[in-house]
Design a protein around this motif. Structure first.
Motif, PDB file in Angstrom:
ATOM      1  N   PHE A  91      52.271  40.705  64.767  1.00 38.88           N
ATOM      2  CA  PHE A  91      51.587  41.002  66.035  1.00 38.88           C
ATOM      3  C   PHE A  91      51.107  39.753  66.753  1.00 38.88           C
ATOM      4  CE2 PHE A  91      51.356  45.577  66.906  1.00 38.88           C
ATOM      5  CZ  PHE A  91      52.177  45.969  65.872  1.00 38.88           C
ATOM      6  N   LEU A  92      51.918  38.692  66.631  1.00 33.03           N
ATOM      7  CA  LEU A  92      51.638  37.470  67.390  1.00 33.03           C
ATOM      8  C   LEU A  92      52.806  37.163  68.320  1.00 33.03           C
ATOM      9  CD1 LEU A  92      49.936  35.086  64.777  1.00 33.03           C
ATOM     10  CD2 LEU A  92      48.877  36.254  66.710  1.00 33.03           C
ATOM     11  N   ASN A  93      53.510  38.205  68.760  1.00 37.93           N
ATOM     12  CA  ASN A  93      54.613  37.990  69.703  1.00 37.93           C
ATOM     13  C   ASN A  93      54.101  38.195  71.119  1.00 37.93           C
ATOM     14  OD1 ASN A  93      56.713  37.553  67.780  1.00 37.93           O
ATOM     15  ND2 ASN A  93      56.627  39.745  67.327  1.00 37.93           N
ATOM     16  N   TYR A 146      50.910  45.004  75.867  1.00 38.06           N
ATOM     17  CA  TYR A 146      51.195  46.172  75.021  1.00 38.06           C
ATOM     18  C   TYR A 146      51.204  47.444  75.868  1.00 38.06           C
ATOM     19  CZ  TYR A 146      46.044  46.504  74.968  1.00 38.06           C
ATOM     20  OH  TYR A 146      44.728  46.581  75.322  1.00 38.06           O
ATOM     21  N   GLY A 147      52.093  48.378  75.493  1.00 39.93           N
ATOM     22  CA  GLY A 147      52.151  49.672  76.178  1.00 39.93           C
ATOM     23  C   GLY A 147      52.187  50.781  75.148  1.00 39.93           C
ATOM     24  N   GLU A 201      46.976  58.390  61.015  1.00 34.75           N
ATOM     25  CA  GLU A 201      48.395  58.037  60.874  1.00 34.75           C
ATOM     26  C   GLU A 201      48.610  56.663  61.509  1.00 34.75           C
ATOM     27  OE1 GLU A 201      51.185  59.602  59.368  1.00 34.75           O
ATOM     28  OE2 GLU A 201      51.680  57.522  59.830  1.00 34.75           O
ATOM     29  N   PHE A 202      49.255  55.761  60.768  1.00 35.87           N
ATOM     30  CA  PHE A 202      49.434  54.393  61.277  1.00 35.87           C
ATOM     31  C   PHE A 202      50.871  54.090  61.701  1.00 35.87           C
ATOM     32  CE2 PHE A 202      45.937  54.286  58.169  1.00 35.87           C
ATOM     33  CZ  PHE A 202      44.917  53.837  59.001  1.00 35.87           C
ATOM     34  N   MET A 203      51.724  55.114  61.736  1.00 37.52           N
ATOM     35  CA  MET A 203      53.142  54.839  62.007  1.00 37.52           C
ATOM     36  C   MET A 203      53.358  54.345  63.442  1.00 37.52           C
ATOM     37  SD  MET A 203      54.911  57.085  64.015  1.00 37.52           S
ATOM     38  CE  MET A 203      54.373  58.378  65.086  1.00 37.52           C
ATOM     39  N   ARG A 204      54.457  53.574  63.598  1.00 40.56           N
ATOM     40  CA  ARG A 204      54.829  53.078  64.929  1.00 40.56           C
ATOM     41  C   ARG A 204      56.050  53.821  65.436  1.00 40.56           C
ATOM     42  NH1 ARG A 204      56.143  47.466  62.593  1.00 40.56           N
ATOM     43  NH2 ARG A 204      56.778  48.986  61.042  1.00 40.56           N
ATOM     44  N   GLU A 205      56.119  54.039  66.714  1.00 37.68           N
ATOM     45  CA  GLU A 205      57.333  54.625  67.284  1.00 37.68           C
ATOM     46  C   GLU A 205      58.482  53.645  67.063  1.00 37.68           C
ATOM     47  OE1 GLU A 205      56.981  56.049  71.346  1.00 37.68           O
ATOM     48  OE2 GLU A 205      54.931  56.645  70.926  1.00 37.68           O
ATOM     49  N   PHE A 220      58.602  50.789  76.215  1.00 37.17           N
ATOM     50  CA  PHE A 220      57.454  49.900  75.935  1.00 37.17           C
ATOM     51  C   PHE A 220      57.714  48.974  74.753  1.00 37.17           C
ATOM     52  CE2 PHE A 220      54.941  51.373  72.228  1.00 37.17           C
ATOM     53  CZ  PHE A 220      55.586  52.566  71.926  1.00 37.17           C
ATOM     54  N   LYS A 221      58.751  49.286  73.973  1.00 38.09           N
ATOM     55  CA  LYS A 221      59.222  48.428  72.882  1.00 38.09           C
ATOM     56  C   LYS A 221      60.631  48.892  72.532  1.00 38.09           C
ATOM     57  CE  LYS A 221      57.793  50.089  68.743  1.00 38.09           C
ATOM     58  NZ  LYS A 221      56.891  50.367  67.641  1.00 38.09           N
ATOM     59  N   ILE A 280      47.350  40.880  70.111  1.00 36.59           N
ATOM     60  CA  ILE A 280      48.386  40.728  71.145  1.00 36.59           C
ATOM     61  C   ILE A 280      47.798  40.070  72.397  1.00 36.59           C
ATOM     62  CG2 ILE A 280      50.047  41.939  72.624  1.00 36.59           C
ATOM     63  CD1 ILE A 280      50.157  44.133  70.438  1.00 36.59           C
ATOM     64  N   ARG A 306      60.093  37.931  76.364  1.00 35.89           N
ATOM     65  CA  ARG A 306      59.933  38.154  74.912  1.00 35.89           C
ATOM     66  C   ARG A 306      60.523  37.005  74.089  1.00 35.89           C
ATOM     67  NH1 ARG A 306      57.277  43.286  73.444  1.00 35.89           N
ATOM     68  NH2 ARG A 306      57.635  44.679  75.184  1.00 35.89           N
ATOM     69  N   CYS A 340      49.505  54.709  72.400  1.00 40.88           N
ATOM     70  CA  CYS A 340      48.355  54.500  71.507  1.00 40.88           C
ATOM     71  C   CYS A 340      47.417  53.387  71.950  1.00 40.88           C
ATOM     72  CB  CYS A 340      48.840  54.223  70.090  1.00 40.88           C
ATOM     73  SG  CYS A 340      49.516  55.695  69.340  1.00 40.88           S
ATOM     74  N   LYS A 389      41.035  54.290  62.205  1.00 38.74           N
ATOM     75  CA  LYS A 389      42.193  54.361  63.104  1.00 38.74           C
ATOM     76  C   LYS A 389      41.936  53.597  64.411  1.00 38.74           C
ATOM     77  CE  LYS A 389      45.861  55.796  65.175  1.00 38.74           C
ATOM     78  NZ  LYS A 389      47.220  55.565  64.855  1.00 38.74           N
TER      79      LYS A 389
HETATM   80  C1  UDX Z   1      50.881  51.451  67.444  1.00 36.88           C
HETATM   81  C2  UDX Z   1      50.357  50.985  66.083  1.00 36.88           C
HETATM   82  O1  UDX Z   1      51.116  49.848  65.642  1.00 36.88           O
HETATM   83  C3  UDX Z   1      50.446  52.109  65.063  1.00 36.88           C
HETATM   84  O2  UDX Z   1      49.870  51.686  63.839  1.00 36.88           O
HETATM   85  C4  UDX Z   1      49.709  53.325  65.596  1.00 36.88           C
HETATM   86  O3  UDX Z   1      49.855  54.412  64.704  1.00 36.88           O
HETATM   87  C5  UDX Z   1      50.220  53.723  66.968  1.00 36.88           C
HETATM   88  O4  UDX Z   1      50.152  52.596  67.863  1.00 36.88           O
HETATM   89  P1  UDX Z   1      53.274  51.829  68.559  1.00 36.88           P
HETATM   90  O5  UDX Z   1      52.500  52.027  69.826  1.00 36.88           O
HETATM   91  O6  UDX Z   1      54.332  52.804  68.216  1.00 36.88           O
HETATM   92  O7  UDX Z   1      52.263  51.759  67.310  1.00 36.88           O
HETATM   93  O8  UDX Z   1      54.013  50.406  68.635  1.00 36.88           O
HETATM   94  P2  UDX Z   1      53.697  48.895  68.203  1.00 36.88           P
HETATM   95  O9  UDX Z   1      54.844  48.396  67.434  1.00 36.88           O
HETATM   96  O10 UDX Z   1      52.378  48.743  67.589  1.00 36.88           O
HETATM   97  O11 UDX Z   1      53.701  48.169  69.626  1.00 36.88           O
HETATM   98  C6  UDX Z   1      52.750  48.496  70.619  1.00 36.88           C
HETATM   99  C7  UDX Z   1      52.935  47.608  71.816  1.00 36.88           C
HETATM  100  O12 UDX Z   1      52.546  46.273  71.530  1.00 36.88           O
HETATM  101  C8  UDX Z   1      54.374  47.513  72.328  1.00 36.88           C
HETATM  102  O13 UDX Z   1      54.354  47.523  73.738  1.00 36.88           O
HETATM  103  C9  UDX Z   1      54.863  46.183  71.787  1.00 36.88           C
HETATM  104  O14 UDX Z   1      55.889  45.613  72.559  1.00 36.88           O
HETATM  105  C10 UDX Z   1      53.581  45.362  71.880  1.00 36.88           C
HETATM  106  N1  UDX Z   1      53.567  44.231  70.947  1.00 36.88           N
HETATM  107  C11 UDX Z   1      53.539  44.453  69.606  1.00 36.88           C
HETATM  108  C12 UDX Z   1      53.558  42.937  71.438  1.00 36.88           C
HETATM  109  O15 UDX Z   1      53.585  42.725  72.668  1.00 36.88           O
HETATM  110  N2  UDX Z   1      53.516  41.910  70.546  1.00 36.88           N
HETATM  111  C13 UDX Z   1      53.468  42.084  69.206  1.00 36.88           C
HETATM  112  O16 UDX Z   1      53.416  41.094  68.474  1.00 36.88           O
HETATM  113  C14 UDX Z   1      53.492  43.396  68.717  1.00 36.88           C
END
Ligand code: UDX
Length: 441
Positions: free
Chosen positions: A260-262, A267-268, A157-161, A330-331, A225, A421, A271, A214
């Motif tokens: 994903f270049l922010n 990252y938290g 599953e690739f979904m994001r919270e 975490f986001k 990141i 951010r 996952c 995965k």
């Molecule tokens: C992630 C994967 O994206 C998803 O495919 C997988 O199924 C589960 O793990 P998630 O943890 O819900 O999803 O959130 P995501 O949007 O990926 O962000 C993860 C972390 O990275 C957050 O803390 C977010 O703030 C950080 N992040 C993301 C950055 O710091 N910069 C970015 O450009 C993107």
């Protein structure tokens, strides 16, 4: 076809409800009494946009919730394992819930009459887990043979919270990992029926490749990141440098891509940190030391310290300072604070003797469980900023984007803002001492 979804957490519940909304009959199983009662009462036990509406629309129609796994398995054709695979204290992956659920499924299919039930692992698991632990447990407890009397698959599953519903409804790819054609056919037709509208591409592969896809997907995104965070940290020391401009430019190269270049505080979530650590441990266990992935982890682990270092450089001694922290989850769009860099940063601020006030639109109840009376909790941004010497923005919630210079000037002792951010347009902040991660001086 009837589906059973075992484990109604961040992955299981959205998946179950999206399938139910598409017209499948779904029986969701939740063993935790509190969560089960909450869902039974039509509420979602965590914050996730759109999910509560999906629950209202499907509950007692196409979606049924139970705490009886035997009932769910005996009445289903396809059983999705979505249980938690958390991290042990020694950072190994805890597969106890998976094993227990597989044993219970095994017992149910032993006595059940369902012809060729298909068991699908959706939990993220180390490579080879499905074909060893899950398969062996199912065969042991069912006394049936995989591929002959029941099917086995791994569908990551690739979904994001925060965007779970949209992500599950519109996946970029469906990966079906199985080693037998009958299971592949069953799952292909199930997903065709769930995804009638979005029609995503489907990749058919083996179980072990599915498990790897995965981990590798998450490892690559986490590395992207940590890469841009490294560049932001370099930019911080170069007058005039701007990580946003650099990310925008390199992101236009189709070989790199803009997502994903922010840069940020790291990252938290449940996952990336856990999956990277599991993958590194797994790789070492089979004889390869993945240096690149270890560096990704190290950059992430040290990023909160970098944030403190930048703040200290700018504001001097933090002891006795009043600091407003905006953003705890975490986001954005979630109340999840697992592995949130905000938690690490707050711990460090307190250790340095700062007084911390916090704001978050959703995560304060979870934060209180960790810090109790050590922090001030504000549901109002202005109250959080009131009488503080420094404001640090840590999460990318939309409400912080619209803050103006006046909001800071009106409320703070000294209008000084560190935006990790770069969520606020710096042009609006000319009258404030505004600095941001990745903006040189
Ligand atoms: C992630 C994967 O994206 C998803 O495919 C997988 O199924 C589960 O793990 P998630 O943890 O819900 O999803 O959130 P995501 O949007 O990926 O962000 C993860 C972390 O990275 C957050 O803390 C977010 O703030 C950080 N992040 C993301 C950055 O710091 N910069 C970015 O450009 C993107």
């Amino acid at each position: 076809m009837t589906l059973a979804v075992i484990g109604l957490g961040f992955v299981g519940l959205p998946f179950a409800l999206v399938a139910a909304k598409s017209g499948q009959k779904v029986i969701g199983v939740e063993a935790d009494k509190k969560k089960y009662d909450t869902i039974r009462n039509g509420k979602v036990p965590f914050y996730e946009p759109k999910l509560e509406n999906f629950l209202k629309e499907t509950k007692d129609k196409t979606f049924e919730v139970t705490n009886d796994i035997n009932y769910a398995v005996s009445n289903s054709d396809i059983i999705f394992l979505c249980v938690n695979t958390p991290e042990n204290e020694d950072s190994s992956v805890n597969l106890t819930y998976l094993k227990t659920a597989a044993a219970q499924i095994g017992k149910s299919i032993k006595k059940g009459n369902n012809e060729f039930p298909v068991i699908v692992v959706k939990s993220t698991v180390p490579p080879q887990t499905t074909e060893s632990l899950v398969k062996n447990t199912l065969e042991e407890f069912s006394l049936k043979k995989v591929g002959e009397e029941f099917g086995l698959a791994m569908v990551p599953e690739f979904m994001r919270e925060g965007s779970a519903v949209n992500d599950i409804q519109n996946p970029h790819l469906v990966v079906i990992g199985t080693n037998d054609d009958k299971t592949d056919d069953r799952l292909t037709s199930l997903f065709e029926s769930i995804y009638q509208n979005s029609k995503p591409p489907t990749l058919h592969t083996s179980i072990v490749n599915s498990e790897l896809i995965k981990y590798v997907n998450n490892a690559f995104l986490a590395t992207k990141i940590s890469f841009i965070n490294t560049i932001a940290n370099i930019c911080n020391n170069i007058p005039g440098a701007n990580v946003e401009t650099i990310a925008e430019a390199i992101g236009r190269d189709p070989r790199i891509g803009k997502l994903f270049l922010n840069a940020g505080p790291g990252y938290g979530g449940s996952c990336f940190p856990k999956d990277l650590s599991d993958f590194v441990n797994y790789s070492k266990s089979i004889g390869y030391n993945p240096l690149l992935l270890e560096s990704t982890q190290q950059v992430n682990q040290t990023q909160p310290k970098k944030i403190i270092e930048i703040i200290t450089k700018k504001s001097g001694e933090l002891h006795g300072k009043q600091i407003a922290v905006l953003g705890i989850s975490f986001k954005k769009d979630t109340d999840d604070i697992r592995q949130s860099p905000s938690i690490k940063i707050i711990h460090q601020l307190l250790e340095l003797g700062a007084n911390v006030k916090t704001h978050d639109p959703k995560a304060l109840p979870n934060l209180k469980k960790i810090f109790s009376d050590k922090l001030v909790y504000c549901t109002d941004i202005a109250k959080c900023l009131k009488d503080t010497d420094l404001c640090v923005i840590l999460t990318d919630w939309d409400e912080y984007q619209s803050l103006s210079a006046d909001d800071f000037i009106k409320n703070m002792n000294e209008p000084r803002v560190f935006d990790t951010r770069r969520i606020i347009n710096p042009e609006k902040m000319l009258t404030v001492d505004y600095f941001a991660l990745g903006y040189g001086n």
